[in-house]
Design a protein around this motif. Structure first.
Motif, short mmCIF file in Angstrom:
data_model
loop_
_atom_site.label_atom_id
_atom_site.label_comp_id
_atom_site.label_asym_id
_atom_site.label_seq_id
_atom_site.Cartn_x
_atom_site.Cartn_y
_atom_site.Cartn_z
N UNK A 1 0.84 -1.20 0.00
CA UNK A 1 0.00 0.00 0.00
C UNK A 1 0.88 1.26 0.00
N UNK A 2 0.53 2.24 -0.80
CA UNK A 2 1.31 3.46 -0.93
C UNK A 2 1.06 4.37 0.26
N UNK A 3 2.10 4.64 1.05
CA UNK A 3 1.96 5.47 2.25
C UNK A 3 1.50 6.89 1.90
N UNK A 4 1.71 7.32 0.67
CA UNK A 4 1.36 8.69 0.27
C UNK A 4 -0.14 8.89 0.16
N UNK A 5 -0.91 7.80 0.22
CA UNK A 5 -2.37 7.91 0.17
C UNK A 5 -3.00 8.12 1.54
N UNK A 6 -2.19 8.12 2.59
CA UNK A 6 -2.70 8.38 3.94
C UNK A 6 -2.27 9.78 4.35
N UNK A 7 -3.22 10.70 4.41
CA UNK A 7 -2.89 12.10 4.61
C UNK A 7 -3.50 12.64 5.90
N UNK A 8 -2.67 13.34 6.67
CA UNK A 8 -3.17 14.08 7.82
C UNK A 8 -3.61 15.47 7.36
N UNK A 9 -4.13 16.27 8.29
CA UNK A 9 -4.62 17.59 7.93
C UNK A 9 -3.48 18.50 7.45
N UNK A 10 -3.83 19.48 6.63
CA UNK A 10 -2.82 20.32 5.96
C UNK A 10 -2.11 21.24 6.94
N UNK A 11 -0.80 21.23 6.86
CA UNK A 11 0.06 22.10 7.66
C UNK A 11 1.44 22.06 7.02
N UNK A 12 2.28 23.03 7.37
CA UNK A 12 3.63 23.04 6.82
C UNK A 12 4.60 23.59 7.85
N UNK A 13 5.79 23.00 7.90
CA UNK A 13 6.86 23.46 8.78
C UNK A 13 7.95 24.07 7.91
N UNK A 14 8.39 25.27 8.28
CA UNK A 14 9.41 25.99 7.51
C UNK A 14 10.63 26.24 8.38
N UNK A 15 11.80 25.98 7.85
CA UNK A 15 13.06 26.34 8.48
C UNK A 15 13.77 27.34 7.60
N UNK A 16 13.96 28.55 8.12
CA UNK A 16 14.55 29.63 7.33
C UNK A 16 15.63 30.31 8.17
N UNK A 17 16.87 30.15 7.77
CA UNK A 17 17.99 30.78 8.48
C UNK A 17 17.93 30.52 9.99
N UNK A 18 17.61 29.29 10.35
CA UNK A 18 17.55 28.91 11.76
C UNK A 18 16.23 29.18 12.43
N UNK A 19 15.32 29.85 11.75
CA UNK A 19 14.00 30.15 12.30
C UNK A 19 13.05 29.00 11.97
N UNK A 20 12.30 28.53 12.98
CA UNK A 20 11.39 27.41 12.83
C UNK A 20 9.94 27.90 12.93
N UNK A 21 9.23 27.84 11.81
CA UNK A 21 7.85 28.33 11.74
C UNK A 21 6.91 27.21 11.33
#
Length: 227
Positions: A1-21
């Motif tokens: 089974x393709x793990x990419x078909x199991x999705x949690x709710x939409x969110x994104x983590x960004x790392x920018x110049x040491x900043x974690x958002x």
């Protein structure tokens, strides 16, 4: 089974110049942060007030404890008012020990900065609800949109990487369909685009990928981009 078909709710983590958002703390926030081993959180930015984007806020507490700091939250007045109502115990005059510690920062449809990182809000419509997408440098992230005005589209043009919602193939009242998202991507012409906020009605990762242009891909849980 393709793990990419199991999705949690939409969110994104960004790392920018040491900043974690993080953009949005949905109901799966705790699982997402543990799975990706995110060890620091400097701020949370909200797109809008719906529960699938805010419900996990309580789980910022480990970051309060580890970092010994209040976590800044950024959102419109409408979003912050919803958070104050939904999580009223956070803001009670007499606080229960261990509640999340936050600093509310109201934003408008104008660029703002977090520790020197410039963030440009992009107002889109989620049916009749104004929602923010965000552009940081050459990266633009948009979720829960079914209409974007020409003025806001101008803010997006020139993005090299675009993430945009595509809920399903059939028409929907408040989200781009797959064809609408592809039309929008063609208009912006990024180097690469990723589809997000995908429902189970879209089809499998493999099925949909086979129909996409070369510069478009489906996002999946754990996807990492290096810009």
């Amino acid at each position: 089974m393709d793990f990419r078909n199991k999705r949690l709710r939409s969110s994104i983590h960004l790392e920018i110049d040491g900043l974690s958002l993080v953009i949005d703390t949905g109901p799966d926030f705790r699982t997402q942060m543990l799975t990706e081993a995110v060890s620091r959180l400097d701020a949370v930015i909200y797109t809008h007030e719906h529960k699938d984007h805010t419900a996990g806020l309580d789980d910022i507490r480990p970051f309060n404890f580890k970092q010994q700091m209040d976590i800044p939250l950024y959102g419109t007045n409408q979003v912050l008012e919803q958070i104050k109502g939904e999580f009223s115990y956070i803001f009670a005059e007499t606080k229960y020990p261990g509640v999340p510690r936050v600093i509310l920062n109201e934003i408008s449809n104008s660029p703002f900065e977090i520790q020197g990182i410039r963030i440009t809000p992009i107002q889109v419509m989620h049916h009749k609800l104004p929602v923010f997408g965000y552009r940081i440098g050459d990266f633009t992230y948009i979720t829960d949109a079914n209409y974007i005005s020409p003025e806001e589209i101008e803010k997006i043009k020139g993005s090299k990487i675009l993430v945009v919602n595509a809920l399903q193939i059939k028409p929907h009242i408040s989200h781009f369909t797959l064809s609408e998202a592809l039309d929008f991507i063609k208009l912006i012409a990024p180097e690469k685009a990723y589809l997000t906020h995908i429902s189970h009605q879209m089809g499998t990762h493999q099925e949909v990928t086979a129909t996409l242009p070369p510069n478009v891909a489906i996002s999946y849980d754990g996807l990492k981009l290096h810009l």
